[in-house]
Design a protein around this motif. Structure first.
Motif, short mmCIF file in Angstrom:
data_model
loop_
_atom_site.label_atom_id
_atom_site.label_comp_id
_atom_site.label_asym_id
_atom_site.label_seq_id
_atom_site.Cartn_x
_atom_site.Cartn_y
_atom_site.Cartn_z
N PRO A 162 43.16 -11.47 19.90
CA PRO A 162 44.24 -10.69 19.31
C PRO A 162 45.00 -9.89 20.36
O PRO A 162 44.41 -9.45 21.35
CB PRO A 162 43.52 -9.72 18.35
CG PRO A 162 42.12 -10.19 18.27
CD PRO A 162 41.83 -11.03 19.46
N VAL A 163 46.30 -9.73 20.14
CA VAL A 163 47.15 -8.90 21.01
C VAL A 163 47.74 -7.81 20.14
O VAL A 163 48.39 -8.11 19.13
CB VAL A 163 48.29 -9.71 21.65
CG1 VAL A 163 49.12 -8.83 22.57
CG2 VAL A 163 47.75 -10.92 22.41
N GLY A 164 47.53 -6.56 20.50
CA GLY A 164 48.07 -5.45 19.72
C GLY A 164 47.35 -5.37 18.37
O GLY A 164 46.38 -6.08 18.12
N GLY A 165 47.85 -4.52 17.52
CA GLY A 165 47.21 -4.36 16.21
C GLY A 165 47.96 -5.10 15.14
O GLY A 165 48.75 -6.00 15.42
N SER A 166 47.74 -4.67 13.90
CA SER A 166 48.38 -5.37 12.79
C SER A 166 49.74 -4.76 12.45
O SER A 166 50.44 -5.25 11.58
CB SER A 166 47.47 -5.34 11.56
OG SER A 166 47.25 -3.99 11.19
N GLY A 167 50.13 -3.68 13.14
CA GLY A 167 51.39 -3.00 12.83
C GLY A 167 52.59 -3.93 12.99
O GLY A 167 52.74 -4.60 14.01
N SER A 168 53.45 -3.95 11.96
CA SER A 168 54.55 -4.92 11.98
C SER A 168 55.75 -4.41 12.76
O SER A 168 56.80 -5.02 12.76
CB SER A 168 54.94 -5.28 10.55
OG SER A 168 55.20 -4.11 9.81
N HIS A 169 55.58 -3.28 13.46
CA HIS A 169 56.64 -2.79 14.34
C HIS A 169 56.33 -3.10 15.80
O HIS A 169 57.11 -2.75 16.69
CB HIS A 169 56.79 -1.27 14.17
CG HIS A 169 55.54 -0.53 14.56
ND1 HIS A 169 54.36 -0.64 13.85
CD2 HIS A 169 55.28 0.32 15.60
CE1 HIS A 169 53.43 0.11 14.44
NE2 HIS A 169 53.97 0.70 15.50
N LEU A 170 55.20 -3.77 16.08
CA LEU A 170 54.73 -3.94 17.45
C LEU A 170 55.38 -5.16 18.12
O LEU A 170 54.80 -6.24 18.20
CB LEU A 170 53.20 -4.05 17.48
CG LEU A 170 52.47 -2.82 16.88
CD1 LEU A 170 50.97 -3.06 16.78
CD2 LEU A 170 52.76 -1.58 17.74
N ILE A 171 56.60 -4.94 18.60
CA ILE A 171 57.38 -6.04 19.16
C ILE A 171 56.82 -6.50 20.50
O ILE A 171 56.83 -7.68 20.82
CB ILE A 171 58.86 -5.61 19.34
CG1 ILE A 171 59.43 -5.13 18.00
CG2 ILE A 171 59.70 -6.75 19.88
CD1 ILE A 171 60.83 -4.55 18.11
N ALA A 172 56.30 -5.54 21.28
CA ALA A 172 55.79 -5.91 22.61
C ALA A 172 54.60 -6.86 22.47
O ALA A 172 54.50 -7.85 23.19
CB ALA A 172 55.39 -4.66 23.39
N ALA A 173 53.72 -6.55 21.54
CA ALA A 173 52.55 -7.42 21.34
C ALA A 173 52.99 -8.82 20.94
O ALA A 173 52.44 -9.82 21.40
CB ALA A 173 51.62 -6.83 20.28
N LEU A 174 54.02 -8.87 20.10
CA LEU A 174 54.54 -10.18 19.69
C LEU A 174 55.05 -10.95 20.91
O LEU A 174 54.80 -12.15 21.06
CB LEU A 174 55.67 -9.99 18.67
CG LEU A 174 56.36 -11.25 18.17
CD1 LEU A 174 55.39 -12.13 17.38
CD2 LEU A 174 57.57 -10.91 17.31
N ALA A 175 55.73 -10.21 21.79
CA ALA A 175 56.29 -10.86 22.98
C ALA A 175 55.21 -11.34 23.94
O ALA A 175 55.46 -12.20 24.77
CB ALA A 175 57.25 -9.90 23.69
N HIS A 176 54.03 -10.77 23.82
CA HIS A 176 52.94 -11.15 24.73
C HIS A 176 51.96 -12.12 24.08
O HIS A 176 50.89 -12.39 24.62
CB HIS A 176 52.21 -9.90 25.23
CG HIS A 176 53.10 -9.03 26.05
ND1 HIS A 176 53.17 -7.66 25.91
CD2 HIS A 176 54.01 -9.35 27.00
CE1 HIS A 176 54.08 -7.18 26.75
NE2 HIS A 176 54.60 -8.19 27.42
#
Ligand code: AMP
Ligand code: MG
Length: 436
Positions: A396-410
């Motif tokens: 997993p990268v980042g948490g489950s928060g749907s505002h976490l754009i950086a984690a999505l990018a990684h």
């Protein structure tokens, strides 16, 4: 607003059941890249169109060079020079006994010749070293090109590419349903086709909503954020194979949004909006589109529903305008909108293109994490992760928060935790959607 909760699969089935592949059109080769062919393309010419040399060398008769070796090379008279694009020996003359013709790669084998001796197996011809190879002997009088010493024999047809050895007239070049990639474009061009009949790329219009949105590059003032959804989804639409138009951000005003969508319908095969679909006071997409359905038109209008997924619970889907253009209203949180696009819009785009495989590939992988992942009961959760194909693991990268754009990018994958799972221990075998 439907009161029932829709499963992810029901929502996707509803969308795929409503979108029909676009009508085929004739496109120039380079415009057809990535498109699905709707006709069988037959070959009308032979490839190669004529016997030709696969080497720079000398076209010879096999009997003439029999027994040639380093110590006792065979000496042949060079009677001409055949470059690629030329039509054989001058005057349609054929090669006689004791004669050779200098020949370039791709040039037609002259009449009478049976094989090609590579230039490396010769002395390169009298007065003609390698640097001289491209000098046109045709400028010299016929038969006055001197001699060549051949050091090795050749078998019949050696270094000759036979006419039709690639494809022949009447062969099937590409069958209907093929996806036109670079090698297919190469084949079509090689057999002389300049256009093909394909399903066109869908035109996707991406509209983001929110009075808080500012275009990147402009100044960010209090309480405002940059519009990232319209950029991400326009890019995702292109990546899915569509022609994407980014309209950008519309303020939270229902009339403005309705007018914007109506303006865009002229160039849309599918409309995607983000934001404004939950139950807030300014949920503009819902406000603007809940009423657009024409009562007399079955299937028209947009249905806003709740999905058993996280993120991405609120979603809208339906059709709009005189052509019943499909519209997907995605939630506004950046990760929610992106995952919703991946799960629902991408398959719709690919169905419009006539592709058989509309979904991203999935694999099973072992969950690699420090602690157990929790997941809401009754909802399919999509977490961002990185997939290691070699190890067969996903992290997993980042948490489950749907505002976490950086984690999505990684991340490069989505970890899927099913509806009945509330906790996933490290080491669990999980489903993974590969995003790249
Ligand atoms: P909404 O569904 O419109 O209430 O939006 C949910 C959240 O996503 C809010 O925090 C919005 O500010 C944010 N959001 C909505 N649209 C965008 C966008 N285009 N780019 C970045 N964030 C957005
Ligand atoms: Mg909003």
């Amino acid at each position: 607003m439907s009161s029932t909760i829709w499963s992810v699969d029901e929502h996707l089935d509803d969308i795929l059941g409503a979108v029909r592949p676009l009508e085929p059109i004739e496109l120039q080769l380079h415009d057809a890249q990535g498109c699905v062919l709707v006709e069988d393309v037959m070959v009308e010419i032979a490839l190669p169109p004529f016997d030709n040399s696969s080497m720079d060398g000398y076209a010879v008769r096999v009997a003439d060079v029999e027994g040639a070796d380093e110590e006792f090379p065979v000496v042949l008279t060079v009677v001409g020079d055949i470059a690629a694009g030329s039509d054989g020996l001058a005057g349609d003359r054929s090669l006689g006994p004791g004669e050779a013709a200098r020949i370039m790669t791709g040039a037609p084998l002259p009449a009478g010749a049976e094989a090609v001796v590579p230039v490396e197996w010769t002395d390169g011809g009298t007065g003609g070293g390698p640097a001289d190879t491209m000098r046109s002997l045709r400028e010299a009088p016929e038969g006055a090109g001197g001699e060549v010493r051949v050091h090795r024999p050749v078998e019949a047809r050696a270094h000759v590419r036979a006419r039709g050895s690639d494809v022949k007239p009447g062969d099937l070049a590409l069958s209907a349903g093929s996806v036109i990639g670079p090698p297919q474009i190469g084949l079509l061009a090689a057999i002389g086709r300049s256009t093909v009949k394909v399903r066109p790329r869908p035109r996707v219009v991406v509209i983001s909503t929110g009075s808080e949105l500012v275009q990147p590059g402009e100044e960010l003032t209090g309480g405002r954020i940059y519009d990232s959804n319209s950029f991400a989804l326009t890019a995702a639409a292109k990546d899915a194979g569509a022609i994407a138009y980014r309209v950008g951000a519309v303020t939270d005003d229902a009339d403005t949004l309705r007018a914007t969508i109506e303006d865009q319908l002229i160039r849309a095969d599918i409309v995607v909006t983000t934001g404004g679909v939950s139950v807030g006071a300014y949920d503009v997409v819902k406000e603007a589109l809940s009423s657009v359905g024409d009562e007399d038109e079955p299937g028209s209008g947009i249905d806003f529903r709740k999905l058993a997924m996280q993120p991405g619970k609120p979603q809208g889907f339906g059709s709009i305008g005189p052509d019943h253009t499909p519209l997907l209203a995605l939630p506004g949180n950046p990760v929610s909108s992106y995952i919703s696009f991946e799960l629902f819009v991408r398959p719709a785009i690919r169905a419009l293109m006539g592709l058989k495989e509309v979904n991203r590939p999935t694999v099973r992988a072992t969950l690699e994490a420090d602690k157990a992942l929790s997941s809401p009961s009754g909802r399919r959760q999509f977490l961002r992760g990185t997939y290691d194909a070699e190890a067969g693991t996903v992290t997993p990268v980042g948490g489950s928060g749907s505002h976490l754009i950086a984690a999505l990018a990684h991340s490069d994958a989505l970890i899927v935790l099913p509806e009945d799972v509330t906790s996933a221990e490290p080491g669990t075998d999980t489903e993974v959607i590969l995003l790249r």
